[in-house]
Design a protein around this motif. Sequence first.
Motif, short mmCIF file in Angstrom:
data_model
loop_
_atom_site.label_atom_id
_atom_site.label_comp_id
_atom_site.label_asym_id
_atom_site.label_seq_id
_atom_site.Cartn_x
_atom_site.Cartn_y
_atom_site.Cartn_z
N GLU A 177 0.82 -1.22 0.00
CA GLU A 177 0.00 0.00 0.00
C GLU A 177 0.85 1.27 0.00
O GLU A 177 0.37 2.34 -0.32
N LEU A 178 2.14 1.16 0.37
CA LEU A 178 3.01 2.34 0.40
C LEU A 178 3.75 2.53 -0.92
O LEU A 178 4.41 3.54 -1.12
N ARG A 179 3.67 1.57 -1.81
CA ARG A 179 4.41 1.66 -3.06
C ARG A 179 3.62 2.43 -4.11
O ARG A 179 2.39 2.41 -4.11
N ASP A 180 4.35 3.09 -5.01
CA ASP A 180 3.68 3.83 -6.08
C ASP A 180 4.26 3.48 -7.45
O ASP A 180 4.02 4.17 -8.43
N LEU A 181 5.05 2.39 -7.51
CA LEU A 181 5.65 1.96 -8.77
C LEU A 181 5.70 0.43 -8.79
O LEU A 181 6.35 -0.20 -7.96
N ARG A 183 8.86 -8.44 -22.10
CA ARG A 183 7.92 -7.34 -21.93
C ARG A 183 8.10 -6.76 -20.52
O ARG A 183 8.16 -7.50 -19.54
N VAL A 184 8.20 -5.43 -20.44
CA VAL A 184 8.30 -4.74 -19.16
C VAL A 184 7.06 -3.86 -19.01
O VAL A 184 6.87 -2.91 -19.76
N VAL A 185 6.21 -4.22 -18.06
CA VAL A 185 4.97 -3.49 -17.81
C VAL A 185 5.14 -2.69 -16.52
O VAL A 185 5.52 -3.23 -15.48
N THR A 186 4.87 -1.39 -16.59
CA THR A 186 5.01 -0.49 -15.44
C THR A 186 3.67 0.16 -15.13
O THR A 186 3.01 0.68 -16.03
N LYS A 187 3.28 0.11 -13.86
CA LYS A 187 2.08 0.82 -13.39
C LYS A 187 2.50 1.75 -12.26
O LYS A 187 3.23 1.32 -11.36
N THR A 188 2.06 3.01 -12.32
CA THR A 188 2.52 3.98 -11.33
C THR A 188 1.49 5.06 -11.08
O THR A 188 0.62 5.32 -11.93
N THR A 189 1.59 5.68 -9.91
CA THR A 189 0.74 6.84 -9.58
C THR A 189 1.61 8.09 -9.42
O THR A 189 1.13 9.11 -8.93
N ARG A 190 2.87 8.02 -9.81
CA ARG A 190 3.77 9.16 -9.64
C ARG A 190 3.47 10.28 -10.63
O ARG A 190 3.20 10.03 -11.82
N GLY A 191 3.58 11.51 -10.16
CA GLY A 191 3.27 12.68 -10.98
C GLY A 191 4.25 12.92 -12.09
O GLY A 191 3.90 13.50 -13.13
N ASP A 202 4.08 10.61 -17.37
CA ASP A 202 3.00 11.18 -18.19
C ASP A 202 1.77 10.28 -18.22
O ASP A 202 0.67 10.74 -18.56
N SER A 203 1.96 9.00 -17.96
CA SER A 203 0.85 8.06 -18.00
C SER A 203 0.93 7.17 -16.76
O SER A 203 1.95 7.13 -16.08
N SER A 204 -0.16 6.47 -16.49
CA SER A 204 -0.17 5.59 -15.31
C SER A 204 0.28 4.17 -15.65
O SER A 204 0.50 3.36 -14.76
N GLU A 205 0.40 3.87 -16.95
CA GLU A 205 0.80 2.51 -17.34
C GLU A 205 1.63 2.55 -18.62
O GLU A 205 1.31 3.29 -19.56
N TYR A 206 2.70 1.74 -18.64
CA TYR A 206 3.58 1.65 -19.82
C TYR A 206 3.86 0.18 -20.12
O TYR A 206 3.91 -0.65 -19.21
N GLU A 207 4.05 -0.09 -21.40
CA GLU A 207 4.46 -1.43 -21.82
C GLU A 207 5.52 -1.30 -22.90
O GLU A 207 5.29 -0.70 -23.95
N LEU A 220 17.62 5.30 -6.24
CA LEU A 220 17.69 4.80 -7.62
C LEU A 220 16.34 4.88 -8.32
O LEU A 220 16.27 5.08 -9.53
N THR A 221 15.26 4.74 -7.56
CA THR A 221 13.93 4.73 -8.17
C THR A 221 13.60 6.03 -8.88
O THR A 221 12.75 6.05 -9.79
N PHE A 222 14.27 7.14 -8.51
CA PHE A 222 14.00 8.43 -9.15
C PHE A 222 15.04 8.81 -10.20
O PHE A 222 15.06 9.94 -10.68
N ASN A 223 15.90 7.85 -10.56
CA ASN A 223 16.91 8.11 -11.60
C ASN A 223 16.24 8.31 -12.96
O ASN A 223 15.33 7.57 -13.33
N GLU A 224 16.70 9.32 -13.70
CA GLU A 224 16.08 9.66 -14.98
C GLU A 224 16.25 8.55 -16.02
O GLU A 224 15.33 8.27 -16.80
#
Length: 367
Positions: free
Chosen positions: A32-36, A57-65, A68-73, A138-142
């Motif tokens: 519940e504390l994760r956003d990625l 395939r790398v699927v990413t779901k996130t709520t971070r501002g 640009d999107s909440s989901e990537y594939e 590392l999670t915020f690395n560009e």
Amino acid sequence: DTSLAEVNSFSPSVPISPSSMINQYKFEDGPELRDLFITVDDPESHITAIETFITYRVVTKTTRGEFDSSEYEVRRRYQDFLWLKSKLEEAHPTLIIPPLPEKFIMKGMVERFSDEFIETRRKALHKFLNRIADHPTLTFNEDFKIFLTAQAWELSSHKKQGPGLLSRMGQTVRAVASSVRGAVKNRPEMFTEMNNYMETFSQKINLLDRIAHRIYKEERDYFNEMKEYGPIHTLWSASEEDIADSLKGIASCIDRCCKATEKRMAGLSEHLLPILHEYVLYSEILMAVLKRRDQIQGELDSKVDALANKKTEKDLFSEEIGKLEDKVERANNALKADWDRWKQNMQWDMRSSFTNVAENNLRYYEE
């Protein structure tokens, strides 16, 4: 750490079940504390005139501002993961970057591009990305964000924007100069202790890794022999009427033992072998991180020595030394924080792994 006496106590305050005992030590943030959230799946083989390779395939779901999107594939190959690891090491030289599985697997385990090899690698790549996602820095690395979101052509274009030739040469010259200077004079005691700890850890984890692989090989040989041994008794029973029932009973018993051994092998290959080998790779990474910290310290030490020997340019040297002191302090703080976090993770992984093996063995002998 919990002592053996405490673990073996039957006091009501200590859970007797190994599984429940392990749960006390869980320290990682709850979901519940994760956003990625990242998943690596769906491997695909690609065959060209030049090479054969696998993409995942790398699927990413996130709520971070910042996304640009909440989901990537996206689809990534092993070389892309290598690029990400090198960029993280370049940007954070004194942080502990999670290990990647080696390019070629150990001889004798599984064949490259077999289903087992691909699945083993997929799990390791999945763990690699999620360890980065769970890391506070590392999670915020560009580059990590680009890896998760960019399409193949965009990633390829981004890779070509690496540091210029002169910049890379300068880094190489500094690294070589630092590495040949020998022992660092002013290394803080805690980093000497870290070095000593890692030397011992490396020896022990490599030994455990070799023993675990030997046990797995012995189990596999035993399993293969039983697979042949059971049917022999069934055939034998056809020509021995007086003891046919006994021979069939032995054949049935061998078949049950065979199935139990197969489950035990699966437990070893899932819960023990990958964890031990991951920490063999971690031991190499930690030694490299400590060496990079020493190189930064060595650069500062050499400037301080140069200032003591020079009569002129004191202002210029003092400014450089101030910057290097800041760099050393940042490196030390980064490594100290990561070191504590890594040890917690390692202790949790080891406890969990060995407890799973113990429970697996209990079930095996009961069966």
